[in-house]
Design a protein around this motif. Structure first.
Motif, mmCIF file in Angstrom:
data_model
loop_
_atom_site.group_PDB
_atom_site.id
_atom_site.type_symbol
_atom_site.label_atom_id
_atom_site.label_comp_id
_atom_site.label_asym_id
_atom_site.label_seq_id
_atom_site.Cartn_x
_atom_site.Cartn_y
_atom_site.Cartn_z
ATOM 1 N N PHE A 143 -31.386 3.176 -15.527
ATOM 2 C CA PHE A 143 -32.677 2.793 -14.966
ATOM 3 C C PHE A 143 -33.276 3.938 -14.147
ATOM 4 C CE2 PHE A 143 -31.476 -1.967 -14.912
ATOM 5 C CZ PHE A 143 -31.928 -2.083 -16.206
ATOM 6 N N ALA A 144 -32.454 4.542 -13.307
ATOM 7 C CA ALA A 144 -32.951 5.628 -12.459
ATOM 8 C C ALA A 144 -33.434 6.797 -13.301
ATOM 9 C CB ALA A 144 -31.852 6.077 -11.498
ATOM 10 N N GLY A 145 -32.643 7.184 -14.316
ATOM 11 C CA GLY A 145 -33.043 8.298 -15.172
ATOM 12 C C GLY A 145 -34.324 8.011 -15.934
ATOM 13 N N ALA A 146 -34.437 6.800 -16.478
ATOM 14 C CA ALA A 146 -35.642 6.438 -17.223
ATOM 15 C C ALA A 146 -36.868 6.454 -16.326
ATOM 16 C CB ALA A 146 -35.459 5.059 -17.860
ATOM 17 N N ALA A 147 -36.728 5.932 -15.110
ATOM 18 C CA ALA A 147 -37.870 5.870 -14.199
ATOM 19 C C ALA A 147 -38.321 7.263 -13.778
ATOM 20 C CB ALA A 147 -37.497 5.035 -12.969
ATOM 21 N N VAL A 148 -37.369 8.129 -13.418
ATOM 22 C CA VAL A 148 -37.720 9.479 -12.957
ATOM 23 C C VAL A 148 -38.418 10.261 -14.063
ATOM 24 C CG1 VAL A 148 -36.756 11.693 -12.246
ATOM 25 C CG2 VAL A 148 -35.925 9.583 -11.202
ATOM 26 N N VAL A 149 -37.887 10.202 -15.278
ATOM 27 C CA VAL A 149 -38.479 10.969 -16.374
ATOM 28 C C VAL A 149 -39.841 10.393 -16.767
ATOM 29 C CG1 VAL A 149 -38.185 11.667 -18.768
ATOM 30 C CG2 VAL A 149 -36.258 11.772 -17.196
ATOM 31 N N SER A 150 -39.997 9.079 -16.707
ATOM 32 C CA SER A 150 -41.296 8.473 -17.010
ATOM 33 C C SER A 150 -42.377 9.015 -16.084
ATOM 34 C CB SER A 150 -41.214 6.950 -16.888
ATOM 35 O OG SER A 150 -40.318 6.412 -17.809
ATOM 36 N N VAL A 151 -42.078 9.039 -14.797
ATOM 37 C CA VAL A 151 -43.046 9.551 -13.818
ATOM 38 C C VAL A 151 -43.277 11.046 -14.029
ATOM 39 C CG1 VAL A 151 -43.462 9.927 -11.358
ATOM 40 C CG2 VAL A 151 -42.465 7.768 -12.143
ATOM 41 N N LEU A 152 -42.200 11.795 -14.291
ATOM 42 C CA LEU A 152 -42.320 13.237 -14.474
ATOM 43 C C LEU A 152 -43.198 13.579 -15.674
ATOM 44 C CD1 LEU A 152 -41.417 16.096 -13.659
ATOM 45 C CD2 LEU A 152 -39.438 15.799 -15.143
ATOM 46 N N VAL A 153 -42.967 12.911 -16.803
ATOM 47 C CA VAL A 153 -43.764 13.176 -18.000
ATOM 48 C C VAL A 153 -45.224 12.816 -17.762
ATOM 49 C CG1 VAL A 153 -44.152 12.431 -20.387
ATOM 50 C CG2 VAL A 153 -41.846 12.988 -19.614
ATOM 51 N N TYR A 154 -45.454 11.712 -17.075
ATOM 52 C CA TYR A 154 -46.830 11.289 -16.786
ATOM 53 C C TYR A 154 -47.536 12.330 -15.913
ATOM 54 C CZ TYR A 154 -50.663 8.144 -15.560
ATOM 55 O OH TYR A 154 -51.891 7.565 -15.393
ATOM 56 N N LEU A 155 -46.827 12.891 -14.930
ATOM 57 C CA LEU A 155 -47.429 13.898 -14.060
ATOM 58 C C LEU A 155 -47.640 15.209 -14.806
ATOM 59 C CD1 LEU A 155 -45.421 13.282 -10.752
ATOM 60 C CD2 LEU A 155 -47.773 12.576 -11.277
#
Length: 351
Positions: A143-155
């Motif tokens: 969950f943590a990895g998916a959330a961090v990468v989701s935000v990173l890709v969006y930014l």
């Protein structure tokens, strides 16, 4: 001078009101047919394997397990595998549909946008550096990895000014970087390599009912959340200004959508490893059948994605019998041509 009869005057508005009803009826029938196809694929997933099982023995193995070899194969191996494929297929299909609507990008998919890679990198880190070996630990790291990468890709894609090409490039860059990290850790840690060599390509082979029970609540929460935001996602697909005019809360919808994607992808990746293209191919094909309405796309994707995943799993068992190909390999082979078709489309070339 021609004069229309009352029946002729009233015929036009009647047909105009009947057309949406007919369209809804066709969609509903199509959804029922899809459910029927899913049931057939589930039966095939239980029957087909290295050891063929007669259809008549399936009922006995599921409900009257007497400990015989056939009953054990059905109840303890193929049933958990089928149920896990069903749950993971729903999770991947819904997350792909939500991401495509959120980014207005037909290339958006958890595997291509780096979400699965982020979950995989977090799980590898948990195994190699923190000694985590249980699924419960995997899930939270995923969950943590998916959330961090989701935000990173969006930014990286430009946040609110993001366009489909920038998001796809950001997701691809994140995916390659994270899988490079995953491969490096496995090469340096032989114990981690042994535990992860099947998991990293995506596999249903190790599924059991305990894993199903642990993953199901997270996927269930993600499914409910995804279905609840179908209407605001419809508005957002028409552009931010139009969505605001229609009363949609853009930031709230984005946050809820990312939470849904994180729940769905994190649980699916923790249970089976990163499986690509299911969340890309199925929502794209479904959109061609149902139109752009997310209230229909999401249910169709939730039904047909497990059809693709379980069907790929069955194919993997058959083509290399008595061994098998991991389902992640088969879905990549199936989904690759769909991705190439999307990229070559004239509309995509102009983005």
């Amino acid at each position: 001078m021609l004069v229309q009869s009352p029946s002729e005057v009233s015929a036009e508005p009647v047909s105009a009101t009947q057309q949406p009803r007919r369209r809804h009826s066709v969609r509903a029938v199509g959804l029922l047919v899809s459910v029927g196809v899913l049931l057939l694929v589930c039966v095939a997933s239980i029957v087909v394997g290295a050891k063929p099982v007669p259809v008549g023995d399936v009922w006995h193995g599921v409900f009257h397990n007497s400990g015989t070899g056939t009953d054990v194969v059905i109840a303890e191996l193929r049933m958990p595998r089928t149920v896990m494929g069903l749950i993971v297929g729903v999770a991947l299909g819904l997350s792909g549909a939500v991401m495509q609507a959120l980014t207005r990008n037909p290339l958006a998919e958890p595997g291509l946008m780096g979400v699965n890679a982020g979950a995989a990198a977090a799980v590898v880190t948990a195994i190699s550096f923190f000694g985590v070996t249980s699924l419960t630990g995997y899930v939270w790291f995923a969950f943590a990895g998916a959330a961090v990468v989701s935000v990173l890709v969006y930014l990286l894609g430009g946040s609110r000014s993001a366009n489909p090409v920038r998001l796809a490039l950001a997701g691809t860059a994140a995916t390659f970087a994270l899988y490079g990290y995953v491969n490096a850790v496995q090469l340096l840690d032989s114990a981690a390599l042994d535990r992860l060599r099947f998991w990293t390509v995506g596999s249903l082979a190790t599924a059991d009912m305990d894993t199903v029970r642990r993953v199901a609540p997270f996927v269930g929460a993600g499914v409910v959340l995804a279905l609840l935001i179908a209407r605001p996602l419809n508005a957002m697909e028409m552009g931010d200004d139009t969505a605001r005019a229609l009363g949609a809360h853009l930031n709230r919808t984005r946050v809820l959508a990312m939470i849904a994607v994180t729940l769905l992808c994190g649980a699916a990746t923790a249970a089976c490893g990163p499986i690509t293209f299911v969340g890309l191919a199925v929502p794209y094909l479904v959109r061609a059948l149902t139109g752009p309405d997310m209230r229909w796309i999401l249910p169709y994707a939730a039904v047909l994605s497990p059809v693709l995943l379980l069907g790929a799993d069955v194919i993997g068992r058959v083509v290399a019998r008595p061994s098998e190909l991991q389902v992640g390999i088969v879905t990549a082979v199936v989904g690759g041509p769909v991705f190439i078709h999307l990229v070559r489309r004239k509309r995509m070339a102009q983005l």
